[in-house]
Scaffold this motif. Structure first.
Motif, short mmCIF file in Angstrom:
data_model
loop_
_atom_site.label_atom_id
_atom_site.label_comp_id
_atom_site.label_asym_id
_atom_site.label_seq_id
_atom_site.Cartn_x
_atom_site.Cartn_y
_atom_site.Cartn_z
N ILE A 241 1.71 0.14 -10.95
CA ILE A 241 0.63 0.87 -10.57
C ILE A 241 0.39 2.15 -11.36
O ILE A 241 1.32 2.71 -11.59
CB ILE A 241 0.89 1.34 -9.09
CG1 ILE A 241 1.12 0.02 -8.10
CG2 ILE A 241 -0.29 1.98 -8.49
CD1 ILE A 241 0.07 -0.82 -8.03
N PRO A 242 -0.93 2.36 -11.98
CA PRO A 242 -1.17 3.72 -12.80
C PRO A 242 -1.05 4.94 -11.82
O PRO A 242 -0.98 4.75 -10.66
CB PRO A 242 -2.78 3.13 -13.07
CG PRO A 242 -3.07 2.28 -11.93
CD PRO A 242 -1.88 1.66 -11.61
N ASP A 243 -0.96 6.00 -12.61
CA ASP A 243 -0.91 7.16 -12.02
C ASP A 243 -2.36 7.56 -11.48
O ASP A 243 -3.24 6.67 -11.44
CB ASP A 243 -0.42 8.25 -13.05
CG ASP A 243 -1.17 8.42 -14.43
OD1 ASP A 243 -2.59 8.02 -13.93
OD2 ASP A 243 -0.97 8.98 -15.16
N ASP A 244 -2.33 8.81 -11.04
CA ASP A 244 -3.69 9.27 -10.28
C ASP A 244 -4.79 10.00 -11.40
O ASP A 244 -5.55 10.35 -10.93
CB ASP A 244 -3.49 10.04 -9.09
CG ASP A 244 -2.79 11.50 -9.44
OD1 ASP A 244 -2.66 11.59 -10.62
OD2 ASP A 244 -2.41 12.11 -8.52
N SER A 245 -4.30 9.76 -12.79
CA SER A 245 -5.16 10.64 -13.60
C SER A 245 -6.57 10.00 -13.92
O SER A 245 -7.56 10.45 -14.17
CB SER A 245 -4.57 10.77 -14.92
OG SER A 245 -4.46 9.42 -15.71
N GLY A 246 -6.81 8.64 -13.57
CA GLY A 246 -7.92 7.83 -14.00
C GLY A 246 -8.07 7.57 -15.52
O GLY A 246 -9.06 7.03 -15.76
N GLU A 247 -7.14 7.83 -16.29
CA GLU A 247 -7.40 7.73 -17.65
C GLU A 247 -6.42 6.54 -18.22
O GLU A 247 -6.65 6.28 -19.23
CB GLU A 247 -6.78 9.02 -18.33
CG GLU A 247 -7.64 10.17 -17.99
CD GLU A 247 -7.30 11.49 -18.71
OE1 GLU A 247 -6.20 11.38 -19.25
OE2 GLU A 247 -8.08 12.45 -18.53
N GLN A 248 -5.74 5.96 -17.23
CA GLN A 248 -4.88 4.83 -17.92
C GLN A 248 -5.56 3.43 -17.77
O GLN A 248 -6.47 3.44 -16.75
CB GLN A 248 -3.62 4.86 -17.10
CG GLN A 248 -2.46 5.91 -17.20
CD GLN A 248 -1.35 5.78 -16.59
OE1 GLN A 248 -1.06 5.01 -15.77
NE2 GLN A 248 -0.32 6.61 -17.03
N VAL A 249 -5.30 2.58 -18.29
CA VAL A 249 -5.91 1.18 -18.24
C VAL A 249 -4.70 0.23 -17.80
O VAL A 249 -3.70 0.10 -18.27
CB VAL A 249 -6.24 0.90 -19.65
CG1 VAL A 249 -6.61 -0.77 -19.80
CG2 VAL A 249 -7.38 1.68 -20.31
N VAL A 250 -5.38 -0.70 -16.77
CA VAL A 250 -4.23 -1.66 -16.37
C VAL A 250 -4.56 -2.93 -17.11
O VAL A 250 -5.74 -3.32 -17.30
CB VAL A 250 -4.72 -1.92 -14.76
CG1 VAL A 250 -3.82 -2.97 -14.22
CG2 VAL A 250 -4.36 -0.69 -13.94
N ASN B 158 1.07 -1.38 0.00
CA ASN B 158 0.12 0.10 -0.11
C ASN B 158 0.94 1.33 0.13
O ASN B 158 0.56 2.29 0.37
CB ASN B 158 -1.03 0.03 1.16
CG ASN B 158 -2.03 0.95 1.02
OD1 ASN B 158 -2.65 1.14 -0.14
ND2 ASN B 158 -2.87 1.54 1.82
N ALA B 159 1.98 1.27 -0.49
CA ALA B 159 2.96 2.17 -0.64
C ALA B 159 2.56 3.32 -1.89
O ALA B 159 2.80 4.27 -2.02
CB ALA B 159 4.29 1.79 -0.74
N TYR B 160 1.94 2.72 -2.90
CA TYR B 160 1.70 3.26 -4.13
C TYR B 160 0.15 3.17 -4.55
O TYR B 160 -0.07 1.83 -4.44
CB TYR B 160 2.62 2.69 -5.41
CG TYR B 160 4.01 2.96 -5.13
CD1 TYR B 160 4.76 4.25 -5.43
CD2 TYR B 160 4.82 1.96 -4.64
CE1 TYR B 160 6.07 4.32 -4.90
CE2 TYR B 160 6.41 2.29 -4.26
CZ TYR B 160 6.78 3.47 -4.47
OH TYR B 160 8.05 3.69 -4.37
N ARG B 161 -0.44 4.04 -4.81
CA ARG B 161 -1.79 4.05 -5.01
C ARG B 161 -2.06 4.89 -6.31
O ARG B 161 -1.46 5.93 -6.64
CB ARG B 161 -2.78 4.37 -3.96
CG ARG B 161 -2.69 3.41 -2.85
CD ARG B 161 -4.02 3.83 -1.83
NE ARG B 161 -5.32 3.53 -2.61
CZ ARG B 161 -5.73 2.29 -2.48
NH1 ARG B 161 -5.15 1.25 -2.11
NH2 ARG B 161 -6.92 2.36 -3.23
N GLY B 162 -3.08 4.32 -7.18
CA GLY B 162 -3.39 5.20 -8.45
C GLY B 162 -4.93 4.90 -8.71
O GLY B 162 -5.58 4.32 -7.95
N CYS B 163 -5.11 5.31 -9.85
CA CYS B 163 -6.75 5.26 -10.46
C CYS B 163 -6.53 4.69 -11.89
O CYS B 163 -5.61 4.87 -12.68
CB CYS B 163 -7.32 6.63 -10.21
SG CYS B 163 -7.52 7.28 -8.74
#
Length: 472
Positions: A83-92, A37-42
């Motif tokens: 982990i994706p960035d926090d933009s919410g626009e990337q797809v995992v 839980n050190a890195y979080r994204g959207c």
């Protein structure tokens, strides 16, 4: 669903089906943070293709729409690379449904597996045909082959077998435009130009998506001896590994160094783990010998090497495991360090490498500098002495506030990385750069090397859609 049109979502759904597309916010959470839980994204959504062809179709659709992809395996990394960035626009893009073991070729001593195969399952598949796949690390029950390749994983047997670069013969890769490079060749000699697979190993998904690999197999060990050894200082460990190499050759499979602080955390927090010695010692090494012969005389080799080292004052105390249960108990002390440290609050992870001969001086001078800057900081140093790889991690001083400790991260990291640079070392030995070390690499990596890396990135991924914000 920011950045993704309804038409694109519909087209992606048509490729991967209901089982391969996740839009529910709650179900997506597993893919949006790392295990610490050190890195979080959207993310706009999570895709789970089940074949190379589905991966290729997804990549083509996203390339045409200008949508960035974040490849992900078991999500066990330590640098935020999956982990994706926090933009919410990337797809995992999770590879965890691609779990086929495509071929086992005992004549060629190779195994061909898909990227989502769990490392432990790969080890088991090799064992089923009397072979060994030697990569072994603490997360082997959950990490995937794709992630191991993307970070060029090393583990505890690098001393004898090498890291993933040495263990890989061929790759299958989906390129950023959706084309498939069919490089699954099980050849040990192929001098027909550039070794393209090496571009993708260690690239953390920034140049393409590895979907399958041809990996080397080895004869399965039929005898093994393990010892836990107490030392007065790190210099003794360097002398001891030199002695054991001369005596045992490539039967020396593992040589792991651990500080007393590392062992303290494990004994305190990992159930069933106990100190093998009644007395406290500043440093320890875990030594493992293995051989393909049942009666290979490993007992005599180990006892001889340790006996001579004891007489010369290199070894303070030692215990040799006499059963499989004791072997497992000793390895648990080494493999439990990372988990145990998490119980002590936030930890700052540093995965560095220096020439083996520089390890004692590096640890002495860096320890002093860190303690002078932040008195009481707890240094959890351990690693693979044979290849110069140290996990040089920090826990806060007792009673120190978590937030205050995190505020010191940049200064503490600079002390460690400056010391690494003075030893002509690397700021990342086997964990990769991810997002955690991307900016540091700009400072510590040679400018020409960075320029060449950007040239390769631009040539293969001109739109910058493959795991953006990682490595470069």
């Amino acid at each position: 669903m920011s950045g993704l049109s309804a038409a694109l979502v519909q087209a992606l759904h048509a490729v991967v089906g209901d089982a391969g597309l996740i839009r529910d916010a709650e179900r997506m959470q597993t893919y949006l943070s790392d295990w610490r839980n050190a890195y979080r994204g959207c993310a706009a959504l999570v895709l789970r293709p089940a074949s190379t062809e589905e991966v290729a179709a997804v990549v083509r659709l996203c390339a045409e729409a200008g949508v960035a992809l974040v490849p992900q395996g078991g999500n066990t990394g330590l640098c935020g690379g999956s982990i994706p960035d926090d933009s919410g626009e990337q797809v995992v893009l999770s590879l965890t449904r691609m779990t086929a073991i495509r071929e086992v070729d005992t004549g060629n001593e190779t195994i061909t597996v898909e990227a989502g195969v769990i490392l432990q399952r790969l080890q088991e598949a090799a064992a089923e045909v009397g072979r060994l796949f030697p990569l072994s690390l603490g997360a082997e029950g959950s990490c995937t082959v794709g992630g191991n390749l993307a970070t060029n994983a090393g583990g505890t047997a690098v001393l004898r077998y090498g890291n993933m670069r040495e263990l890989t013969l061929g790759l299958e890769v989906v390129l950023p435009d959706g084309r498939i490079w069919h490089g699954l060749r099980g050849l040990r000699k192929d001098n027909t130009g550039y070794d393209l697979k090496q571009l993708f190993i260690g690239a953390e998904g920034t140049l393409g998506i590895i979907t399958a690999a041809v990996l080397k197999l080895y004869p399965a060990p039929r005898s093994c001896n393990t010892a836990w050894v107490a030392l007065a200082d790190v210099a003794a460990a360097i002398s001891l590994i030199g002695r054991m190499r001369q005596l045992c050759g490539d039967r020396l499979t593992g040589f792991e160094l651990m500080s007393r602080q590392s062992l303290d955390f494990v004994v305190r927090h990992v159930p069933g783990c106990n100190d093998p010695f009644a007395q406290v010692h500043p440093w320890y090494v875990l030594i493992e010998l293995s051989d393909t012969q049942v009666d290979a005389g490993l007992d005599a080799l180990l006892e001889s090497g340790l006996g001579e080292a004891f007489e010369e004052g290199l070894v303070v105390d030692a215990v040799i495991a006499s059963s499989e249960a004791q072997v497992a108990a000793l390895w648990a002390l080494r493999e439990g360090i990372s988990e145990a440290q998490n119980h002590e609050g936030p930890s700052l992870k540093h995965d560095i490498s220096v020439p083996v001969s520089c390890i004692p001086a590096f640890i002495e001078t860096t320890d002093q500098a860190l303690l002078a800057y932040l008195p009481g900081v707890r240094i959890v140093a351990y690693g693979h002495v044979g290849d110069g790889n140290l996990h040089y991690n920090l826990s806060k001083p007792p009673g120190y506030a978590d937030a205050d400790f995190k505020d010191q991260q940049a200064a503490l990291m600079q002390i460690i990385y400056d010391a690494t640079a003075r030893c002509a070392g690397s700021i990342s030995a086997e964990h990769g750069l991810g997002q955690a070390k991307r900016e540091a690499a700009e400072h510590y990596k040679d400018p020409l090397e960075r320029e060449l890396m950007r040239t390769i990135k631009q040539a293969l991924d001109p739109q910058g859609l493959m795991n953006p914000g990682k490595v470069l």
